[in-house]
Structures are given as C-alpha cells and as structure tokens.
Design a protein around this motif. Structure first.
Motif, mmCIF file in Angstrom:
data_model
loop_
_atom_site.group_PDB
_atom_site.id
_atom_site.type_symbol
_atom_site.label_atom_id
_atom_site.label_comp_id
_atom_site.label_asym_id
_atom_site.label_seq_id
_atom_site.Cartn_x
_atom_site.Cartn_y
_atom_site.Cartn_z
ATOM 1 N N SER A 97 20.589 -5.498 -15.711
ATOM 2 C CA SER A 97 19.128 -5.647 -15.745
ATOM 3 C C SER A 97 18.531 -4.335 -15.269
ATOM 4 N N GLY A 98 17.477 -3.907 -15.911
ATOM 5 C CA GLY A 98 16.863 -2.640 -15.535
ATOM 6 C C GLY A 98 15.450 -2.802 -15.032
ATOM 7 N N CYS A 99 14.754 -1.709 -15.027
ATOM 8 C CA CYS A 99 13.386 -1.630 -14.516
ATOM 9 C C CYS A 99 12.449 -2.572 -15.272
ATOM 10 N N ASN A 100 11.653 -3.335 -14.511
ATOM 11 C CA ASN A 100 10.591 -4.115 -15.152
ATOM 12 C C ASN A 100 9.260 -3.953 -14.419
ATOM 13 N N VAL A 101 9.258 -3.126 -13.362
ATOM 14 C CA VAL A 101 8.040 -2.832 -12.606
ATOM 15 C C VAL A 101 8.085 -1.363 -12.198
ATOM 16 N N TRP A 102 6.947 -0.675 -12.326
ATOM 17 C CA TRP A 102 6.876 0.711 -11.867
ATOM 18 C C TRP A 102 5.625 0.885 -11.025
ATOM 19 N N VAL A 103 5.709 1.819 -10.076
ATOM 20 C CA VAL A 103 4.576 2.133 -9.201
ATOM 21 C C VAL A 103 4.504 3.640 -9.093
ATOM 22 N N TRP A 104 3.302 4.213 -9.268
ATOM 23 C CA TRP A 104 3.119 5.664 -9.286
ATOM 24 C C TRP A 104 1.889 6.044 -8.487
ATOM 25 N N CYS A 105 1.947 7.157 -7.774
ATOM 26 C CA CYS A 105 0.795 7.633 -7.013
ATOM 27 C C CYS A 105 0.322 8.968 -7.567
ATOM 28 N N GLY A 106 -0.905 8.992 -8.042
ATOM 29 C CA GLY A 106 -1.463 10.226 -8.582
ATOM 30 C C GLY A 106 -2.554 10.826 -7.733
ATOM 31 N N SER A 107 -2.906 10.167 -6.650
ATOM 32 C CA SER A 107 -4.013 10.610 -5.809
ATOM 33 C C SER A 107 -3.587 11.688 -4.826
ATOM 34 N N ALA A 108 -4.482 12.622 -4.560
ATOM 35 C CA ALA A 108 -4.224 13.632 -3.537
ATOM 36 C C ALA A 108 -4.076 12.966 -2.171
ATOM 37 N N GLN A 109 -4.668 11.775 -2.014
ATOM 38 C CA GLN A 109 -4.554 11.027 -0.757
ATOM 39 C C GLN A 109 -3.106 10.629 -0.467
ATOM 40 N N CYS A 110 -2.239 10.671 -1.440
ATOM 41 C CA CYS A 110 -0.838 10.294 -1.246
ATOM 42 C C CYS A 110 -0.056 11.365 -0.503
ATOM 43 N N GLY A 111 -0.636 12.547 -0.366
ATOM 44 C CA GLY A 111 0.053 13.619 0.343
ATOM 45 C C GLY A 111 1.375 13.952 -0.320
ATOM 46 N N LYS A 112 2.459 13.980 0.476
ATOM 47 C CA LYS A 112 3.759 14.354 -0.081
ATOM 48 C C LYS A 112 4.313 13.288 -1.024
ATOM 49 N N GLN A 113 3.710 12.099 -1.036
ATOM 50 C CA GLN A 113 4.139 11.056 -1.972
ATOM 51 C C GLN A 113 3.477 11.201 -3.343
ATOM 52 N N ARG A 114 2.576 12.161 -3.471
ATOM 53 C CA ARG A 114 1.885 12.335 -4.741
ATOM 54 C C ARG A 114 2.895 12.551 -5.868
ATOM 55 N N HIS A 115 2.686 11.851 -6.956
ATOM 56 C CA HIS A 115 3.495 11.859 -8.177
ATOM 57 C C HIS A 115 4.829 11.125 -8.022
ATOM 58 N N GLU A 116 5.023 10.448 -6.888
ATOM 59 C CA GLU A 116 6.229 9.640 -6.769
ATOM 60 C C GLU A 116 6.167 8.500 -7.766
ATOM 61 N N CYS A 117 7.289 8.229 -8.405
ATOM 62 C CA CYS A 117 7.412 7.160 -9.393
ATOM 63 C C CYS A 117 8.551 6.258 -8.946
ATOM 64 N N TRP A 118 8.204 5.047 -8.573
ATOM 65 C CA TRP A 118 9.188 4.073 -8.113
ATOM 66 C C TRP A 118 9.493 3.127 -9.262
ATOM 67 N N LEU A 119 10.760 3.041 -9.629
ATOM 68 C CA LEU A 119 11.200 2.131 -10.677
ATOM 69 C C LEU A 119 11.888 0.959 -10.003
ATOM 70 N N LYS A 120 11.424 -0.255 -10.316
ATOM 71 C CA LYS A 120 11.914 -1.433 -9.607
ATOM 72 C C LYS A 120 12.299 -2.556 -10.557
ATOM 73 N N ARG A 121 13.012 -3.516 -9.993
ATOM 74 C CA ARG A 121 13.372 -4.746 -10.709
ATOM 75 C C ARG A 121 12.911 -5.906 -9.847
ATOM 76 N N ALA A 122 12.067 -6.756 -10.396
ATOM 77 C CA ALA A 122 11.590 -7.946 -9.690
ATOM 78 C C ALA A 122 11.847 -9.142 -10.601
ATOM 79 N N ASP A 123 12.887 -9.899 -10.294
ATOM 80 C CA ASP A 123 13.202 -11.083 -11.092
ATOM 81 C C ASP A 123 12.141 -12.150 -10.869
ATOM 82 N N GLY A 124 11.844 -12.911 -11.907
ATOM 83 C CA GLY A 124 10.816 -13.950 -11.802
ATOM 84 C C GLY A 124 9.454 -13.362 -11.506
#
Length: 133
Positions: A38-65
């Motif tokens: 099973s692969g990625c079915n949810v993604w989360v991305w931060c494009g705001s300058a407010q994210c600081g060093k997390q800016r442009h982080e792309c989290w690929l996740k799997r959430a069953d159900g």
C-alpha cells in the motif's frame, strides 16, 4: 495523521509546490503497488514562509480507512476516524487520493471546488475592429 511512507519524510523530501507534492504521492503509490504494498494516499505540504525551515516539506503518508467514521466518544453522533487536515490551513496544504463522500461528517464532501472564472477583453490596434469582452 497517518504513517509516513517510504521516501516521504518531509525534512528529507522537499517539493517546490503542492502540485509537485501531490504528484510525488501518486508516484510513490504507483511504485508501492508494483511491489505489492500500500502506498501514499495522503500528502501534506508547507509553502508558507511562516513554516521556516519546514518550508516546502512534503510529507507522504498512508492512512487506512481515511474517510471512515466511528461513534463519537461522548456518544453524540460520529466523528472522523482519521484526524486529517482537510483543505488548506494558514500554512499547510493537504490532499488525499480519494475525495470525501458527500455525507462525511467533516463536511469535506459537501461542495466541490468551483471552476476558475476568467475575465478578459481583446483590444485591437485598429479601432474599427472594436473591442471583444
């Protein structure tokens, strides 16, 4: 929420846009299916300058159900099984492989995004041709 999938740890997986993060989720899901996982079915991305060093982080996740619902702890109604960001926050943008059903208690399936509307006018160099709106 959800488990981070292989290759989707945000600090090691930066993407230039939410669209690129979504595409990375689709690509990871396709690779996982070839391998029988099973692969990625949810993604989360931060494009705001407010994210600081997390800016442009792309989290690929799997959430069953993902859109499953369970009785609320207080016995009044139901709640979403997965506590997931629906849509866009002031910093983070999220998406999922499948859309929420129209009757989902989060309200995420109530309205589809409205198509973009454009307004333009053509102005011709020759005034005799007029103007088109």
């Amino acid at each position: 929420h959800g488990s981070v999938v292989s290759g989707g740890w945000g600090s090691d997986h930066k993407q230039p846009s939410a669209a690129a993060c979504c595409a990375a989720c689709e690509e990871q899901r396709a690779r996982a299916r070839v391998e029988g996982r099973s692969g990625c079915n949810v993604w989360v991305w931060c494009g705001s300058a407010q994210c600081g060093k997390q800016r442009h982080e792309c989290w690929l996740k799997r959430a069953d159900g993902l859109w499953a619902v369970v009785p609320a702890a207080d016995g009044n109604g139901v709640k979403s099984k997965v506590d997931i960001l629906v849509g866009t926050s002031d910093r983070w943008t999220a998406g999922s492989e499948t859309a929420a059903p129209p009757d989902h208690p989060s309200g995420a399936g109530l309205a589809l995004p409205v198509g973009a509307e454009a307004h333009f006018a053509l102005v011709f160099a020759n005034p005799a041709l007029g103007r088109v709106r």
